[in-house]
Design a protein around this motif. Structure first.
Motif, PDB file in Angstrom:
ATOM      1  N   UNK A 177       1.153  -1.502  -0.310  1.00 25.24           N
ATOM      2  CA  UNK A 177       0.194  -0.058  -0.462  1.00 25.24           C
ATOM      3  C   UNK A 177       1.418   1.380   0.144  1.00 25.24           C
ATOM      4  N   UNK A 178       1.047   2.503  -0.431  1.00 25.69           N
ATOM      5  CA  UNK A 178       0.751   3.361   0.011  1.00 25.69           C
ATOM      6  C   UNK A 178       1.329   4.473   1.550  1.00 25.69           C
ATOM      7  N   UNK A 179       2.141   4.874   1.126  1.00 23.97           N
ATOM      8  CA  UNK A 179       2.390   5.155   2.917  1.00 23.97           C
ATOM      9  C   UNK A 179       1.139   5.586   3.043  1.00 23.97           C
ATOM     10  N   UNK A 180       1.155   7.280   3.001  1.00 22.43           N
ATOM     11  CA  UNK A 180       0.209   8.568   2.989  1.00 22.43           C
ATOM     12  C   UNK A 180       0.144   8.550   1.352  1.00 22.43           C
ATOM     13  N   UNK A 181      -2.322   8.392   1.253  1.00 26.34           N
ATOM     14  CA  UNK A 181      -2.527   7.628  -0.410  1.00 26.34           C
ATOM     15  C   UNK A 181      -2.915   9.221  -0.640  1.00 26.34           C
ATOM     16  N   UNK A 182      -2.767  10.427   0.382  1.00 23.66           N
ATOM     17  CA  UNK A 182      -2.799  11.469   0.215  1.00 23.66           C
ATOM     18  C   UNK A 182      -2.128  12.154  -0.451  1.00 23.66           C
ATOM     19  N   UNK A 183      -0.672  12.016  -0.632  1.00 25.19           N
ATOM     20  CA  UNK A 183       0.112  12.302  -1.546  1.00 25.19           C
ATOM     21  C   UNK A 183       0.620  11.520  -2.803  1.00 25.19           C
ATOM     22  N   UNK A 199       0.489  -4.611  -8.593  1.00 30.22           N
ATOM     23  CA  UNK A 199       0.470  -3.305  -8.198  1.00 30.22           C
ATOM     24  C   UNK A 199       1.254  -2.472  -9.376  1.00 30.22           C
ATOM     25  N   UNK A 200       0.570  -0.885  -9.332  1.00 33.74           N
ATOM     26  CA  UNK A 200       2.008  -0.049  -9.911  1.00 33.74           C
ATOM     27  C   UNK A 200       1.679   1.037  -9.307  1.00 33.74           C
ATOM     28  N   UNK A 201       2.979   1.353  -9.062  1.00 31.75           N
ATOM     29  CA  UNK A 201       3.439   3.130  -8.804  1.00 31.75           C
ATOM     30  C   UNK A 201       3.406   3.996  -8.754  1.00 31.75           C
ATOM     31  N   UNK A 204       8.023   6.896  -5.179  1.00 35.03           N
ATOM     32  CA  UNK A 204       6.705   6.891  -4.322  1.00 35.03           C
ATOM     33  C   UNK A 204       7.762   5.889  -3.222  1.00 35.03           C
ATOM     34  N   UNK A 205       6.765   6.030  -1.908  1.00 32.45           N
ATOM     35  CA  UNK A 205       6.790   5.616   0.058  1.00 32.45           C
ATOM     36  C   UNK A 205       5.945   4.570  -0.325  1.00 32.45           C
ATOM     37  N   UNK A 206       5.985   3.344  -0.454  1.00 27.24           N
ATOM     38  CA  UNK A 206       4.608   2.448  -0.169  1.00 27.24           C
ATOM     39  C   UNK A 206       5.580   1.583   1.141  1.00 27.24           C
ATOM     40  N   UNK A 207       4.176   0.692   1.584  1.00 27.23           N
ATOM     41  CA  UNK A 207       4.281   0.244   2.217  1.00 27.23           C
ATOM     42  C   UNK A 207       4.421  -1.829   2.461  1.00 27.23           C
ATOM     43  N   UNK A 208       5.170  -2.031   2.972  1.00 20.45           N
ATOM     44  CA  UNK A 208       5.289  -3.889   2.664  1.00 20.45           C
ATOM     45  C   UNK A 208       5.114  -4.806   3.941  1.00 20.45           C
ATOM     46  N   UNK A 209       4.221  -4.704   4.279  1.00 23.27           N
ATOM     47  CA  UNK A 209       4.240  -4.942   5.546  1.00 23.27           C
ATOM     48  C   UNK A 209       4.564  -5.004   7.001  1.00 23.27           C
ATOM     49  N   UNK A 210       4.234  -3.379   6.761  1.00 22.53           N
ATOM     50  CA  UNK A 210       4.742  -2.521   7.726  1.00 22.53           C
ATOM     51  C   UNK A 210       5.747  -1.776   7.758  1.00 22.53           C
ATOM     52  N   UNK A 211       6.691  -2.841   6.767  1.00 23.37           N
ATOM     53  CA  UNK A 211       8.544  -2.103   6.348  1.00 23.37           C
ATOM     54  C   UNK A 211       8.108  -1.189   4.845  1.00 23.37           C
ATOM     55  N   UNK A 212       8.971   0.111   5.200  1.00 19.52           N
ATOM     56  CA  UNK A 212       8.814   1.213   4.756  1.00 19.52           C
ATOM     57  C   UNK A 212       9.708   1.552   3.385  1.00 19.52           C
ATOM     58  N   UNK A 213       9.611   0.943   2.131  1.00 22.48           N
ATOM     59  CA  UNK A 213      10.343   0.939   1.305  1.00 22.48           C
ATOM     60  C   UNK A 213      10.265   2.685   0.674  1.00 22.48           C
ATOM     61  N   UNK A 214      11.247   3.073   0.257  1.00 23.04           N
ATOM     62  CA  UNK A 214      11.254   4.224  -1.095  1.00 23.04           C
ATOM     63  C   UNK A 214      12.353   4.320  -1.963  1.00 23.04           C
ATOM     64  N   UNK A 215      11.315   4.346  -2.993  1.00 19.63           N
ATOM     65  CA  UNK A 215      11.560   4.198  -4.115  1.00 19.63           C
ATOM     66  C   UNK A 215      11.490   4.968  -5.181  1.00 19.63           C
ATOM     67  N   UNK A 216      12.868   5.277  -6.067  1.00 22.32           N
ATOM     68  CA  UNK A 216      13.074   6.231  -7.155  1.00 22.32           C
ATOM     69  C   UNK A 216      13.374   5.297  -8.648  1.00 22.32           C
ATOM     70  N   UNK A 253      12.661   2.881   6.121  1.00 20.66           N
ATOM     71  CA  UNK A 253      13.176   1.829   6.423  1.00 20.66           C
ATOM     72  C   UNK A 253      14.260   1.235   5.278  1.00 20.66           C
ATOM     73  N   UNK A 254      13.947   1.093   4.213  1.00 20.55           N
ATOM     74  CA  UNK A 254      14.870   1.043   2.825  1.00 20.55           C
ATOM     75  C   UNK A 254      14.625   1.694   2.035  1.00 20.55           C
ATOM     76  N   UNK A 255      15.571   2.614   1.209  1.00 20.19           N
ATOM     77  CA  UNK A 255      16.068   3.281   0.172  1.00 20.19           C
ATOM     78  C   UNK A 255      16.539   2.856  -0.770  1.00 20.19           C
ATOM     79  N   UNK A 256      15.739   2.282  -2.175  1.00 19.60           N
ATOM     80  CA  UNK A 256      16.285   2.041  -2.676  1.00 19.60           C
ATOM     81  C   UNK A 256      16.045   3.098  -4.606  1.00 19.60           C
ATOM     82  N   UNK A 257      17.926   3.001  -5.002  1.00 18.93           N
ATOM     83  CA  UNK A 257      18.680   3.890  -5.583  1.00 18.93           C
ATOM     84  C   UNK A 257      18.930   2.771  -7.028  1.00 18.93           C
TER      85      UNK A 257
END
Length: 577
Positions: free
Chosen positions: A174-180, A431-433, A437-449, A512-516
């Motif tokens: 899921x998106x970490x914050x749907x509003x943004x 799923x697409x993002x 994006x910043x997504x929540x995977x089972x509580x783990x926060x992934x930031x992806x660019x 928690x994880x930053x993917x670059x």
């Protein structure tokens, strides 16, 4: 095609070409029939021909003699292209057209050529690299001759890890914050300069508030006002020339509220160490004796985003969360063959990770064949076939696939932030993002660019003092600037729409994880408790690249409450495809 003389005359009129001779119009109609083209196409063909042949590069009325020359040239070009195709294709390559040929009801009584195609298709596997490769492109010899497939290039954490899974539960993404979160395409190239400038100014103000709270600052000094006293200042790093940033070309740009938006040369000779890049927002203390240069005495430490207070629960995982990360391009540049992606899908099918994150580009605009215009398929069709093959290959497995776009995708919007892909096929696993994006995977926060900010920033950054870990430093800049692309002005390859950048390209939380993914060498680093990963590229020109795999074990809530980090529970590797 059924084309009339009147239609041809109307199309000629649009180019201000008047033809009264019906014999010429009938000749144009004949060419339409011979080459199965419309009136618009044959007139466009004529305009292109006469512009290339005339000295003045202008449109002239057609004549029977010139039309005969055009006919002969098109016939010769058609024969030469057919001979080139017959010489270049040594082995049959199957694509969407031949698949349709097999299943079409119109070929119940096939010709000799069709019978040969059908017999070859019957012997072909259900899924192969050829089915993902546009017609007339054969597999890469260099990629096929590699001998290091499956080698582990880099390990992080414990080495004794079992990478195969068989869990029967689908993980949640899921998106970490749907509003943004950017969820749909938007209109771009609509920015007003006033709005653009206001956003850049607001970024300085937002950073100033954070520095005020952390360092107990009451009032910021004006960067251009002469003062013998040490004052705190905040602003954006700029350069006084068009070349690469240097210590002698540093400028500090203040906000409208604190410094009337003025710039002043920056003297950093008093600093023991520093690391600067254009667009970086900094704060520190110094003096401005004469109002001509600001002498920076000290720098305030960068402020990381707020950490998540809740530990990842991994609710749908039995013992650990298994993730595979790969970044495009997924096709070799010399043949446009998607064999690397096919090999990755075979790995996914056999190891069944919980989540696969595939980061674009999927149809890379930098591919040699795309740059030269040698791809004989619509780019959207290429991507459509890729996604359908991904689903077909691993749909039976309990693996979720997250697709992150890139502004380098030839079939997608070349804008940043990049909206999510539009999928023609629906599946429970896909799923697409957006990018970023910043997504929540089972509580783990992934930031992806998907955008190569590390490479772009690395070309512009300057540093002084004992700061050896360059890649870790660049990751730290992204986190402390709290934006995925803090470089300003941006690289020429990146088209930033700042209205959406402000809303959708920020880092609202410490991931928690930053993917670059980057053209820099692969790495896995601990940056202030954040696991930063550069999986590099799945394909490097015509040879194979690397991908990343990681496991996140269950986290003790008491330990997490003290450290607010999962770095001790992460096991990761960089693997050759």
């Amino acid at each position: 095609m059924d084309v009339t003389i009147n239609e041809i005359a109307e199309q000629l009129d649009e180019f201000c070409i008047s033809v009264q001779d019906e014999e010429i119009l009938r000749k144009l109609k004949e060419l339409c029939f011979v080459y199965s083209c419309s009136a618009e196409d044959i007139v466009a063909e004529w305009v292109s021909y006469c512009v290339s042949k005339t000295v003045k590069k202008e449109c002239i009325p057609p004549t029977l003699q010139l039309l005969d020359q055009l006919d002969k040239e098109k016939e010769m070009n058609s024969k030469s292209s057919k001979s080139r195709k017959s010489q270049s294709v040594s082995t049959p390559v199957y694509n969407s057209k031949t698949i349709d040929l097999k299943s079409s009801e119109h070929f119940e009584s096939p010709t000799m050529d069709n019978r040969r195609n059908l017999s070859l298709l019957d012997k072909s596997p259900q899924f192969s690299p050829s089915s993902m490769t546009p017609s007339c492109f054969t597999p890469s010899r260099k990629y096929g001759s590699r001998n290091n497939a499956g080698d582990v290039c880099l390990s992080f954490g414990s080495a004794d890890v079992e990478w195969k899974h068989s869990d029967e539960i689908l993980c949640s993404i899921t998106a970490f914050n749907e509003s943004i979160a950017l969820q749909k395409p938007y209109n771009y190239m609509c920015e007003k300069l006033r709005d653009y400038a206001s956003i850049l100014n607001d970024m300085i103000l937002d950073a100033a508030k954070l520095f005020e709270e952390k360092n107990n600052i009451e009032d910021w000094g004006h960067i251009q006002l002469p003062s013998m006293e040490t004052v705190p200042v905040v602003g954006r790093i700029c350069s006084d020339n068009t070349g690469r940033l240097s210590a002698s070309s540093l400028l500090l740009e203040g906000s409208q509220e604190t410094s009337s938006g003025q710039c002043i040369p920056l003297d950093v000779s008093s600093l023991k160490q520093f690391s600067f890049f254009p667009g970086q927002i900094i704060a520190g203390t110094g003096v401005n004796n004469l109002g001509k240069k600001f002498i920076l005495k000290s720098l305030f430490e960068g402020l990381y985003p707020p950490v998540s207070s809740k530990a990842p629960d991994l609710a749908n995982c039995i013992e650990s969360l298994s993730v595979v990360i790969a970044a495009g391009p997924f096709a070799t540049s010399d043949t446009f063959s998607y064999e690397p992606l096919f090999d990755l899908l075979k790995y996914i099918k056999s190891h069944q990770p919980h989540v696969v994150i595939l980061i674009g580009p999927f149809v890379d605009i930098k591919n040699e064949l795309i740059e030269n215009g040698d791809v004989n398929e619509i780019y959207e069709e290429v991507f459509k076939r890729i996604t359908s093959e991904i689903v077909k290959s691993i749909d039976h497995a309990n693996t979720r696939v997250l697709l992150v776009p890139s502004s380098r995708d030839a079939h997608h919007d070349c804008i940043y932030p990049t909206p999510p892909y539009s999928l023609s096929c629906t599946s429970r696993i896909l799923q697409v993002a957006s990018d970023p994006c910043v997504v929540n995977i089972e509580g783990v926060i992934f930031a992806i660019s998907a955008t190569d900010i590390l490479f772009h920033m690395g070309k512009e950054e300057i540093s002084h003092g004992q700061m050896p870990d360059r890649l870790g430093r660049l990751c730290s800049h992204i986190l402390t600037q709290r934006h995925f692309y803090p470089l300003y002005p941006p690289n020429d390859e990146v088209n930033i729409e700042y209205l959406h950048y402000e809303a959708n390209a920020g880092l609202p939380v410490m991931p928690h994880v930053l993917l670059l993914p980057s053209d820099f060498r692969y790495f896995i680093k601990d940056v202030n408790g954040c696991c930063c990963i550069n999986p590099e590229r799945l394909t490097k020109h015509s040879s194979g690249g690397t991908f990343a795999r990681m496991k996140i074990n269950r986290i003790d809530e008491k330990i997490y409450a003290e450290k607010h980090s999962i770095i001790d529970y992460v096991k990761a590797e960089i693997v050759k495809i």
